[in-house]
Design an enzyme around this catalytic site. Structure first.
Site, mmCIF file in Angstrom:
data_model
loop_
_atom_site.group_PDB
_atom_site.id
_atom_site.type_symbol
_atom_site.label_atom_id
_atom_site.label_comp_id
_atom_site.label_asym_id
_atom_site.label_seq_id
_atom_site.Cartn_x
_atom_site.Cartn_y
_atom_site.Cartn_z
ATOM 1 N N LYS A 35 -8.206 1.428 -6.661
ATOM 2 C CA LYS A 35 -7.153 0.428 -6.413
ATOM 3 C C LYS A 35 -7.706 -0.999 -6.524
ATOM 4 C CE LYS A 35 -5.968 1.638 -2.221
ATOM 5 N NZ LYS A 35 -6.783 2.810 -1.870
ATOM 6 N N ARG A 110 0.709 1.598 3.801
ATOM 7 C CA ARG A 110 -0.091 2.801 4.028
ATOM 8 C C ARG A 110 0.574 3.762 4.987
ATOM 9 N NH1 ARG A 110 -5.512 0.643 2.611
ATOM 10 N NH2 ARG A 110 -7.003 2.323 2.736
ATOM 11 N N ARG A 148 -20.635 3.434 -4.240
ATOM 12 C CA ARG A 148 -19.956 2.138 -4.280
ATOM 13 C C ARG A 148 -20.775 1.047 -3.589
ATOM 14 N NH1 ARG A 148 -13.673 1.827 -3.048
ATOM 15 N NH2 ARG A 148 -14.132 2.277 -0.875
ATOM 16 N N ARG A 181 -20.305 -0.736 2.276
ATOM 17 C CA ARG A 181 -19.364 -0.922 3.381
ATOM 18 C C ARG A 181 -19.616 0.107 4.474
ATOM 19 N NH1 ARG A 181 -13.659 -1.068 0.559
ATOM 20 N NH2 ARG A 181 -13.290 0.365 2.273
ATOM 21 N N ARG A 192 -11.137 9.142 6.184
ATOM 22 C CA ARG A 192 -10.192 8.271 5.469
ATOM 23 C C ARG A 192 -9.299 9.089 4.546
ATOM 24 N NH1 ARG A 192 -14.337 4.401 2.984
ATOM 25 N NH2 ARG A 192 -12.636 3.595 1.723
HETATM 26 P P1 ADP Z 1 -9.846 2.131 0.882
HETATM 27 O O1 ADP Z 1 -8.552 2.042 0.150
HETATM 28 O O2 ADP Z 1 -10.966 2.454 -0.065
HETATM 29 O O3 ADP Z 1 -9.781 2.993 2.102
HETATM 30 P P2 ADP Z 1 -9.496 -0.522 2.032
HETATM 31 O O4 ADP Z 1 -10.426 -1.654 1.847
HETATM 32 O O5 ADP Z 1 -8.135 -0.653 1.424
HETATM 33 O O6 ADP Z 1 -10.264 0.739 1.472
HETATM 34 O O7 ADP Z 1 -9.282 -0.224 3.611
HETATM 35 C C1 ADP Z 1 -10.356 -0.094 4.505
HETATM 36 C C2 ADP Z 1 -9.833 0.167 5.919
HETATM 37 O O8 ADP Z 1 -9.032 -0.954 6.365
HETATM 38 C C3 ADP Z 1 -8.898 1.364 6.081
HETATM 39 O O9 ADP Z 1 -9.606 2.569 6.241
HETATM 40 C C4 ADP Z 1 -8.099 0.958 7.335
HETATM 41 O O10 ADP Z 1 -8.819 1.185 8.526
HETATM 42 C C5 ADP Z 1 -7.932 -0.538 7.158
HETATM 43 N N1 ADP Z 1 -6.667 -0.852 6.432
HETATM 44 C C6 ADP Z 1 -6.552 -1.370 5.184
HETATM 45 N N2 ADP Z 1 -5.256 -1.493 4.845
HETATM 46 C C7 ADP Z 1 -4.527 -1.054 5.905
HETATM 47 C C8 ADP Z 1 -3.147 -0.899 6.163
HETATM 48 N N3 ADP Z 1 -2.223 -1.224 5.244
HETATM 49 N N4 ADP Z 1 -2.776 -0.386 7.355
HETATM 50 C C9 ADP Z 1 -3.665 -0.057 8.292
HETATM 51 N N5 ADP Z 1 -4.983 -0.143 8.110
HETATM 52 C C10 ADP Z 1 -5.431 -0.642 6.929
#
Ligand code: ADP
Length: 238
Positions: A35, A110, A148, A181, A192
């Site tokens: 993404k 999400r 990554r 990360r 996740r």
């Molecule tokens: P990935 O898509 O690879 O999991 P992100 O950088 O999008 O990585 O998200 C990392 C973390 O940030 C998620 O596991 C969650 O804890 C939090 N997060 C990101 N976006 C949201 C969201 N829309 N709602 C709730 N938590 C979020």
């Protein structure tokens, strides 16, 4: 009612709706589906901002402000930050002047609740939407995430196998040492993926049932540039 559309189909309704207004492209998919990578390529192509909830939350945690401190424990364990926090971050960001012609949303919505909030938000802001669903094979995702690396300065993403930096461990763009990360450790990645299955996958059905256009793109068997081509073949980008 429009629902799932295959790449190659013209999204007439969506095009019509967005002719005069701003459009939000929503990049949807499990962790590690690419993404962030596709969102950055689309940002460069379309010259509209990349709005990543993950990046915004990490910015708050690195500043150590209240929001960041609250978000950190959820993120570290692979769970989702509460909806209200993320909803507010996204609406404030989309209301900024640089999103007047559109934005690329990465990591939001999400949950079904977030999708409902986004629907109301876009109505208030007068923006239309298009969802791009990056489908991937989970075994590939786990391998991908393990390799990554990210630049903590500019956010560029690398992969040790598929897309290594020119100089090991250093960002090509600004020379900053790359980092892994916290939530990219394998046990957290599994959590996740489970969170995705439980809370995020149902969003797709909700969006399709609400009449949003969802373009399906296979994301795990090709290079980032090839996946971008598939997106371009599947939807009309302005
Ligand atoms: P990935 O898509 O690879 O999991 P992100 O950088 O999008 O990585 O998200 C990392 C973390 O940030 C998620 O596991 C969650 O804890 C939090 N997060 C990101 N976006 C949201 C969201 N829309 N709602 C709730 N938590 C979020």
């Amino acid at each position: 009612m429009n629902s799932l559309v295959e790449p190659g189909e013209l999204l007439d309704n969506e095009l019509q709706e967005s002719k005069n207004g701003a459009r939000v492209l929503i990049i949807f998919g499990p962790p590690g589906s690419g993404k962030g990578t596709q969102a950055k390529l689309l940002r460069d192509l379309l010259k509209i901002p990349h709005v990543s909830t993950g990046d915004m939350l990490r910015e708050h945690t690195s500043h150590g402000d209240d929001l960041g401190v609250n978000a950190e424990s959820w993120m570290r364990s692979g769970r989702l930050v509460p909806d209200a926090t993320v909803d507010r971050l996204v609406e404030e960001r989309l209301a900024k002047a640089d999103c007047a012609t559109g934005a690329i949303l990465d990591g939001y919505p999400r949950t079904v609740e977030q999708a409902r909030s986004l629907e109301a938000m876009l109505r208030r802001l007068g923006m239309s939407q298009l969802v791009i669903h990056l489908k991937v094979d989970y075994t590939k995702v786990i391998v991908r995430i393990a390799g990554r690396r990210q630049c903590p300065q500019c956010g560029l993403l690398y992969n040790l196998v598929a897309n290594p930096p020119k100089e090991p461990g250093i960002c090509d763009s600004d020379g900053t040492p790359l980092v892994i990360r916290d939530d990219d450790r394998e046990s957290v990645v599994r959590e996740r993926l489970e969170t995705y299955e439980r809370q995020t996958r149902p969003v797709l059905e909700f969006l399709a049932a609400s009449g949003w256009n969802v373009c399906e793109v296979e994301g795990s068997d090709a290079s980032p540039a090839e996946v971008l081509e598939r997106i371009r073949d599947g939807v009309v980008l302005r």
